[in-house]
Design a protein around this motif. Structure first.
Motif, mmCIF file in Angstrom:
data_model
loop_
_atom_site.group_PDB
_atom_site.id
_atom_site.type_symbol
_atom_site.label_atom_id
_atom_site.label_comp_id
_atom_site.label_asym_id
_atom_site.label_seq_id
_atom_site.Cartn_x
_atom_site.Cartn_y
_atom_site.Cartn_z
ATOM 1 N N ALA A 372 0.810 -1.217 0.000
ATOM 2 C CA ALA A 372 0.000 0.000 0.000
ATOM 3 C C ALA A 372 0.848 1.273 0.000
ATOM 4 C CB ALA A 372 -0.933 0.001 1.203
ATOM 5 N N LEU A 374 2.605 2.721 2.361
ATOM 6 C CA LEU A 374 2.341 3.566 3.520
ATOM 7 C C LEU A 374 3.623 4.283 3.962
ATOM 8 C CD1 LEU A 374 -0.379 2.150 3.517
ATOM 9 C CD2 LEU A 374 -0.129 1.740 5.964
ATOM 10 N N LYS A 443 -6.160 4.599 5.455
ATOM 11 C CA LYS A 443 -5.231 3.604 4.907
ATOM 12 C C LYS A 443 -4.873 2.558 5.951
ATOM 13 C CE LYS A 443 -3.004 6.734 1.579
ATOM 14 N NZ LYS A 443 -1.720 7.369 1.187
ATOM 15 N N MET A 490 -8.939 0.655 -2.426
ATOM 16 C CA MET A 490 -7.634 1.249 -2.120
ATOM 17 C C MET A 490 -6.695 1.205 -3.323
ATOM 18 S SD MET A 490 -8.453 2.169 0.846
ATOM 19 C CE MET A 490 -6.919 2.974 1.295
#
Length: 673
Positions: A372, A374, A443, A490
């Motif tokens: 993702a 992050l 998130k 996402m």
């Protein structure tokens, strides 16, 4: 033309079963009438917790008479060697009430012409008990007396009226007649219906509003009127309104209140107590703040309504006292102490404790956090939330109100000084809570929710607890469907097959098939063509976001003129490539014409940016670049040549072509005829 009324009187049906039960009855009556060729203009549904009724408008006097041909044995077996009618023909004739000489040879088969007279409506309707009511099915049944018959609730009476005439039939010890019953408390008497057309009016006179939609509209109007009078805001929650509508026959809305001291408890707790536990509608002031009041609906009139209000307030206050107590006591607890105690709480007997589940989830979440992309801070929040996210299961509030799992975790986490991302993730990891429920917004919450679901699926599959048929006790289908929706929302792109291979387990192929089935259902529920969905879920790599997008893109372009030729070209390449039992390094010096160079150059150029190209552009590249190159290739190149060196060189080129198109799925599964 006439009108017919069928009413089944019952003991109170659970609210959640009323609507599906009346819908089923309507479908079965409609099918019954059509199968018996009894024409009608309209079916009207009536339902309350004590009755299911169907009103048939414009019913024909009799079923339609028809002439039909019934197909019999073939001419080959119609006669024996001596020319006599065979036993097959004789038996068929007898069964149709005819003789062999009455049969007509049409092509290769014998037929008998039959005239079927119409049947009076009354005679047909007399079979409703056996052909409709007794065949109904339910998720919950009851058995009563010494009968073997099962129904959603015991049948108390049956009304069967064709205009003013009773169409009698028996079901167990109940004989259909013209007598219904009024409201259980306001008019607990038999109600004689002289004519089917009097039904709704006569029942209203006896305090029963039989039309569910009218009753719902009346409830809504009363609630909104009370809100307006008190200058409140109120939301008519769809599910709550449906439930309340199915527990009353004659609605009267009223207002109740509770002490303002309870407003110190989180509003989610108060709303749960009112809405979920008591079926009350919560109200808000004009500033959007929860007011110390509620609106409820009584099954009756306004007589002695003050006693009803007091009774409801008393019940609610008892629950609010519990909530206040748990809220105050839970704040004395420490998160770390609760987390430590989770080691003694079983996640599942075959899988281990919740602590072990959380540890596995933390590992999965860390890998998802990388996918993702992050930030370092978000990764720390993911790790922290994964360490504590189930702690609220041991709080008093969640023990009393299990609907507040996660919600209270967020509240208590914030009070304990956890940051907003961690607290939100604790609440969001349960999302979505239904098939089309809300998804995590943060998130960190999305990563934790996805990781928790992945571990649940891996854990249950690894110990052989795999859903089969309609059996899914651990809600794994819902978990996977939620996982797919989170991943797509996402916009995470990763090969789920490679991802789960990082973790121990023996049923990874079964998991992938399970996930594919859920993705397939989501796409089919959107109305996409089955063959297109079937093609998309075979995409390689198994990138859920990409394959969901691919299915929609292909569906969108299915009516465009190049679609058919594109699919057929790519499908031909796919089928030919399967003949390559091994691949070779492609040699350009073996190319014999421009078509070979053209296809190779096309796929080589596209390879460079293929992975980052949007799905729509990938499909357009296949249509406008790859497909024309394939057409030219097949017009000028013999792939399956006897020269083995050339054959495998060409098959290797086709295999490289398939690798590009397979990102969108297996085009050979798309039907173009």
């Amino acid at each position: 033309m006439a009108n017919y009324l069928l009413e089944i009187g019952l003991e109170e049906i659970p609210a959640h079963l009323v609507t599906p039960s009346i819908n089923q009855l309507a479908e079965r009556v409609e099918t019954f009438l059509k199968e018996n060729r009894l024409a009608f203009e309209k079916l009207i549904k009536f339902s309350t917790p004590r009755r299911l009724a169907i009103f048939v408008e414009g019913l024909a006097e009799a079923s339609e008479a028809i002439d039909e041909e019934v197909k019999g044995p073939s001419a080959k077996i119609a006669k024996d060697a001596k020319g006599n009618w065979s036993k097959a023909i004789q038996g068929f004739s007898r069964g149709q009430g005819a003789t062999p000489d009455d049969l007509i040879l049409n092509g290769d088969y014998y037929y008998v012409k039959k005239h079927i007279d119409g049947v009076k409506a009354e005679e047909i309707l007399s079979k409703v008990g056996d052909e409709v009511i007794s065949k109904m099915t339910f998720s919950t049944y009851m058995k009563w007396g010494n009968n073997d018959f099962l129904f959603v609730r015991p049948i108390q009476w049956i009304v069967s009226l064709l205009e003013d005439k009773v169409v009698a039939f028996d079901l167990l010890d109940v004989t259909a007649n013209r007598f219904s019953r009024g409201h259980r408390f306001l008019a607990n008497v038999e109600v004689e219906l002289k004519n089917a057309n009097d039904y709704a009016k006569k029942m209203l006179e006896n305090f029963v509003l039989v039309d569910a939609e009218h009753r719902k509209a009346e409830i809504s109007a009363q609630i909104l009127a009370l809100a307006s009078e008190n200058n409140w805001q109120v939301t008519l929650h769809k599910d709550l309104l449906e439930e309340v509508n199915n527990i009353v026959e004659y609605p009267t809305a009223f207002v109740g209140s509770f002490d303002e001291k309870y407003l110190a408890v989180p509003s989610e707790v108060l709303v749960t107590s009112m809405r979920d536990n008591q079926r009350y509608f919560e109200v808000y002031n004009q500033e959007g703040q929860l007011a110390p009041n509620f609106i409820s609906v009584r099954n009756g009139n306004a007589e002695h309504i003050e006693n009803v209000v007091l009774g409801n307030e008393k019940v609610l206050v008892a629950r609010l006292e519990d909530a206040k107590f748990f809220w105050e006591e839970d704040q004395k607890l420490k998160i770390e102490d609760l987390v430590a105690k989770l080691a003694k709480v079983t996640f599942h007997a075959k899988i281990g404790s919740i602590t072990e589940h959380m540890a596995r989830t933390k590992e999965i979440a860390a890998k998802l956090a990388e996918i993702a992309d992050l930030t370092a801070e978000e990764k720390r929040d993911v790790a922290r939330s994964a360490e504590i996210y189930k702690f609220d299961l041991l709080t008093g509030m969640v023990g009393e109100f299990d609907e507040l799992q996660g919600v209270m975790g967020e509240k208590y986490a914030l009070l304990a000084g956890e940051n907003a991302n961690v607290a939100a993730a604790i609440r969001e990891h349960y999302m979505p809570t239904s098939a089309d429920g809300a998804l995590p917004e943060t998130k960190v919450g999305a990563v934790l929710a996805a990781a928790d679901k992945i571990d649940s699926v891996l854990s249950f599959f690894n110990v052989g607890l795999i859903p089969s048929g309609s059996n899914d006790p651990y809600a794994l289908r819902r978990a996977v469907q939620g996982l797919i929706r989170i991943i797509e929302k996402m916009n995470w792109h990763f090969d789920l097959s490679l991802f789960i291979d990082q973790f121990e387990g023996e049923n990874h192929l079964e998991i992938l098939d399970f996930v594919k089935a859920r993705a397939q259902k989501l796409l089919l529920d959107e109305g996409l063509r089955y063959d297109i969905v079937d093609a998309a879920i075979e995409a390689v790599p198994f990138d859920l976001t990409a394959l969901m997008q691919a299915a929609r893109v292909i569906e969108k372009h299915q009516t465009h003129s190049p679609f058919k030729s594109t699919v057929e070209n790519v499908a031909r390449v796919i089928n030919l490539s399967k003949k390559a039992d091994h691949l070779v390094e492609i040699r350009l010096d073996l190319f014999e014409n421009e078509a070979e160079n053209g296809l190779y150059d096309t796929i080589t150029a596209l390879k460079k940016d293929w992975n980052v190209l949007p799905t729509e552009l990938k499909f357009k590249s296949i249509v406008h670049k790859i497909s024309p190159a394939i057409s030219a290739y097949f017009e000028n190149v013999m792939v399956m040549t006897e020269d083995e060196t050339l054959r495998y060189n060409r098959l290797s080129v086709l295999t490289e072509t398939v690798k590009l198109t397979r990102v969108l799925g297996d085009f050979s599964k798309i039907i173009t005829k």
